[in-house]
Design a protein around this motif. Structure first.
Motif, PDB file in Angstrom:
ATOM      1  N   PRO A 113      72.990  35.924   4.686  1.00 41.32           N
ATOM      2  CA  PRO A 113      71.640  36.477   4.834  1.00 41.32           C
ATOM      3  C   PRO A 113      70.551  35.442   4.571  1.00 41.32           C
ATOM      4  O   PRO A 113      70.678  34.609   3.668  1.00 41.32           O
ATOM      5  N   ILE A 114      69.490  35.515   5.335  1.00 40.72           N
ATOM      6  CA  ILE A 114      68.427  34.531   5.253  1.00 40.72           C
ATOM      7  C   ILE A 114      67.647  34.620   3.945  1.00 40.72           C
ATOM      8  O   ILE A 114      66.958  33.672   3.553  1.00 40.72           O
ATOM      9  N   ASN A 115      67.769  35.734   3.235  1.00 38.84           N
ATOM     10  CA  ASN A 115      67.018  35.915   1.983  1.00 38.84           C
ATOM     11  C   ASN A 115      67.867  35.682   0.737  1.00 38.84           C
ATOM     12  O   ASN A 115      67.430  35.967  -0.376  1.00 38.84           O
ATOM     13  N   ALA A 116      69.085  35.152   0.897  1.00 36.21           N
ATOM     14  CA  ALA A 116      69.985  34.937  -0.240  1.00 36.21           C
ATOM     15  C   ALA A 116      70.073  33.448  -0.568  1.00 36.21           C
ATOM     16  O   ALA A 116      70.051  32.594   0.321  1.00 36.21           O
ATOM     17  N   ASN A 117      70.206  33.142  -1.850  1.00 40.15           N
ATOM     18  CA  ASN A 117      70.303  31.740  -2.268  1.00 40.15           C
ATOM     19  C   ASN A 117      71.751  31.256  -2.251  1.00 40.15           C
ATOM     20  O   ASN A 117      72.693  32.039  -2.222  1.00 40.15           O
ATOM     21  N   TYR A 118      71.899  29.957  -2.254  1.00 44.14           N
ATOM     22  CA  TYR A 118      73.206  29.317  -2.363  1.00 44.14           C
ATOM     23  C   TYR A 118      72.981  27.935  -2.968  1.00 44.14           C
ATOM     24  O   TYR A 118      71.835  27.510  -3.185  1.00 44.14           O
ATOM     25  N   TYR A 119      74.059  27.212  -3.251  1.00 44.31           N
ATOM     26  CA  TYR A 119      73.945  25.898  -3.885  1.00 44.31           C
ATOM     27  C   TYR A 119      74.618  24.824  -3.033  1.00 44.31           C
ATOM     28  O   TYR A 119      75.735  25.007  -2.563  1.00 44.31           O
ATOM     29  N   ASP A 155      63.587  41.839   6.839  1.00 40.71           N
ATOM     30  CA  ASP A 155      62.844  43.094   6.908  1.00 40.71           C
ATOM     31  C   ASP A 155      61.494  42.966   7.609  1.00 40.71           C
ATOM     32  O   ASP A 155      60.590  43.786   7.392  1.00 40.71           O
ATOM     33  N   ASP A 156      61.337  41.956   8.461  1.00 42.61           N
ATOM     34  CA  ASP A 156      60.149  41.883   9.312  1.00 42.61           C
ATOM     35  C   ASP A 156      60.124  43.062  10.272  1.00 42.61           C
ATOM     36  O   ASP A 156      61.171  43.577  10.681  1.00 42.61           O
ATOM     37  N   LYS A 157      58.907  43.467  10.646  1.00 42.83           N
ATOM     38  CA  LYS A 157      58.747  44.494  11.669  1.00 42.83           C
ATOM     39  C   LYS A 157      58.464  43.818  13.003  1.00 42.83           C
ATOM     40  O   LYS A 157      57.547  43.012  13.116  1.00 42.83           O
ATOM     41  N   ILE A 158      59.269  44.168  14.000  1.00 43.20           N
ATOM     42  CA  ILE A 158      59.117  43.624  15.334  1.00 43.20           C
ATOM     43  C   ILE A 158      58.407  44.660  16.206  1.00 43.20           C
ATOM     44  O   ILE A 158      58.904  45.773  16.392  1.00 43.20           O
ATOM     45  N   VAL A 159      57.228  44.306  16.677  1.00 40.67           N
ATOM     46  CA  VAL A 159      56.461  45.234  17.512  1.00 40.67           C
ATOM     47  C   VAL A 159      57.067  45.274  18.913  1.00 40.67           C
ATOM     48  O   VAL A 159      57.251  44.237  19.559  1.00 40.67           O
ATOM     49  N   VAL A 160      57.389  46.476  19.384  1.00 37.36           N
ATOM     50  CA  VAL A 160      57.963  46.653  20.723  1.00 37.36           C
ATOM     51  C   VAL A 160      57.151  47.699  21.482  1.00 37.36           C
ATOM     52  O   VAL A 160      56.610  48.639  20.900  1.00 37.36           O
ATOM     53  N   LYS A 161      57.072  47.508  22.776  1.00 31.66           N
ATOM     54  CA  LYS A 161      56.329  48.433  23.634  1.00 31.66           C
ATOM     55  C   LYS A 161      57.279  49.454  24.242  1.00 31.66           C
ATOM     56  O   LYS A 161      58.346  49.111  24.749  1.00 31.66           O
ATOM     57  N   GLU A 183      75.720  44.820  17.307  1.00 28.59           N
ATOM     58  CA  GLU A 183      75.789  46.136  17.933  1.00 28.59           C
ATOM     59  C   GLU A 183      75.536  47.285  16.958  1.00 28.59           C
ATOM     60  O   GLU A 183      75.169  48.378  17.362  1.00 28.59           O
ATOM     61  N   ALA A 184      75.766  47.025  15.663  1.00 25.51           N
ATOM     62  CA  ALA A 184      75.577  48.086  14.667  1.00 25.51           C
ATOM     63  C   ALA A 184      74.079  48.307  14.448  1.00 25.51           C
ATOM     64  O   ALA A 184      73.345  47.403  14.052  1.00 25.51           O
ATOM     65  N   VAL A 185      73.631  49.518  14.700  1.00 25.04           N
ATOM     66  CA  VAL A 185      72.217  49.848  14.589  1.00 25.04           C
ATOM     67  C   VAL A 185      72.040  51.087  13.724  1.00 25.04           C
ATOM     68  O   VAL A 185      72.787  52.056  13.846  1.00 25.04           O
ATOM     69  N   TYR A 229      71.651  33.891  13.866  1.00 21.01           N
ATOM     70  CA  TYR A 229      71.504  32.595  14.522  1.00 21.01           C
ATOM     71  C   TYR A 229      72.465  31.632  13.819  1.00 21.01           C
ATOM     72  O   TYR A 229      72.305  31.358  12.624  1.00 21.01           O
ATOM     73  N   GLU A 230      73.465  31.166  14.563  1.00 23.85           N
ATOM     74  CA  GLU A 230      74.518  30.328  14.003  1.00 23.85           C
ATOM     75  C   GLU A 230      75.143  31.034  12.794  1.00 23.85           C
ATOM     76  O   GLU A 230      75.701  32.107  12.940  1.00 23.85           O
ATOM     77  N   ASN A 231      75.055  30.466  11.578  1.00 21.93           N
ATOM     78  CA  ASN A 231      75.723  31.053  10.409  1.00 21.93           C
ATOM     79  C   ASN A 231      74.791  31.847   9.505  1.00 21.93           C
ATOM     80  O   ASN A 231      75.152  32.147   8.367  1.00 21.93           O
ATOM     81  N   VAL A 232      73.612  32.188   9.994  1.00 21.00           N
ATOM     82  CA  VAL A 232      72.628  32.897   9.171  1.00 21.00           C
ATOM     83  C   VAL A 232      72.148  34.138   9.923  1.00 21.00           C
ATOM     84  O   VAL A 232      72.012  34.116  11.153  1.00 21.00           O
ATOM     85  N   TYR A 233      71.906  35.224   9.177  1.00 19.13           N
ATOM     86  CA  TYR A 233      71.408  36.439   9.834  1.00 19.13           C
ATOM     87  C   TYR A 233      70.242  37.037   9.076  1.00 19.13           C
ATOM     88  O   TYR A 233      70.001  36.742   7.910  1.00 19.13           O
ATOM     89  N   THR A 234      69.504  37.891   9.793  1.00 14.67           N
ATOM     90  CA  THR A 234      68.386  38.596   9.199  1.00 14.67           C
ATOM     91  C   THR A 234      68.450  40.066   9.593  1.00 14.67           C
ATOM     92  O   THR A 234      69.218  40.460  10.479  1.00 14.67           O
ATOM     93  N   ARG A 235      67.650  40.875   8.909  1.00 16.61           N
ATOM     94  CA  ARG A 235      67.542  42.304   9.218  1.00 16.61           C
ATOM     95  C   ARG A 235      66.096  42.604   9.590  1.00 16.61           C
ATOM     96  O   ARG A 235      65.174  42.192   8.876  1.00 16.61           O
TER      97      ARG A 235
END
Length: 241
Positions: A113-119, A155-161, A183-185, A229-235
């Motif tokens: 996850p893009i919001n998680a830390n690592y070392y 947790d960004d909001k994506i504006v869609v028409k 695919e999981a929504v 994107y590659e090895n990182v994901y977001t919600r």
């Protein structure tokens, strides 16, 4: 002095500098240096439980450890190709440490996850006791967060028409090239009571999606989805306009 000898001396000097730079990585300001002694479970890397066990291996009960070899760095993005809970400590090598429970399968591949830390960790050298036996290792580590500009923030909001036909509301959206949509929504109508997940017609083509759902007037659904994107994901969630 013979020109050929001068050339060989210069070539050797350049080769020596380039080799030494591989083993002297530039240490960032936020890096922490640590002497880790063999078998000392109290001395761990950052907020993890990773210590050096009696076999001179990095060991953990709940973290994933990746050996990046000598090609890693202190700003290396998450690498999930080979994750284990115990790996050999090797001076000159880089490692990554991350919470195993945070590694998820997103759009068919493991991702962090893009919001998680690592070392990111670098092993500088062995520590020897008075008998010249290995007693531990000198390491440096830096806390990192994925920096992937291709992905929206967590947790960004994506504006869609929204467009409508006789029966359905239709939404189309395209993420940055290279992104892959899972695919999981998770989907509900805004009243919070009606699960919409099984009623969605959700088409995915790499970074593009088309979402169709039954039109029930002015009520829009609440939709969350995962994007990798590659090895990182977001919600992200969809903001219907």
């Amino acid at each position: 002095m013979n020109k050929k000898i001068i050339f060989l001396i210069s070539l050797f000097a350049i080769f020596a500098v380039s080799c030494s730079s591989d083993y002297e990585p530039k240490t960032p300001i936020n890096a922490i240096s640590l002497n880790m002694m063999t078998g000392d479970r109290e001395t761990t890397i950052g907020g993890s439980d990773v210590f050096i066990n009696a076999s001179n291996n990095f060991s953990s009960s709940y973290c994933g450890i990746a050996d990046l070899g000598r090609k890693g760095s202190f700003n290396q993005s998450p690498n999930l190709s080979q994750i284990a809970q115990e790996v050999a400590v090797t001076p000159g090598n880089f490692y990554q440490i991350m919470l195993a429970q945070d590694i998820q399968t997103v759009a068919g591949a493991r991702a962090y996850p893009i919001n998680a830390n690592y070392y990111n960790v670098y092993v500088d050298s062995w520590i020897y006791d008075k008998n010249k036996d290995i007693a531990g290792a000198k390491i440096s580590f830096a806390e990192c967060y994925p920096e992937i500009k291709q992905l929206p923030k967590w947790d960004d909001k994506i504006v869609v028409k929204v467009e409508n036909d006789a029966y359905y509301s239709i939404v189309s959206y395209e993420f940055t090239h290279g992104c892959v949509i899972d695919e999981a929504v998770e989907a509900y109508y805004t009243n919070g009571h009606n699960d919409l997940t099984d009623m969605l017609d959700f088409e995915i083509n790499g970074n593009q999606m088309v979402l169709k759902y039954p039109d029930i007037g002015d009520t829009n659904p609440y939709v969350k989805l995962l994007v990798r994107y590659e090895n990182v994901y977001t919600r992200v969630s969809l903001d219907f306009k």
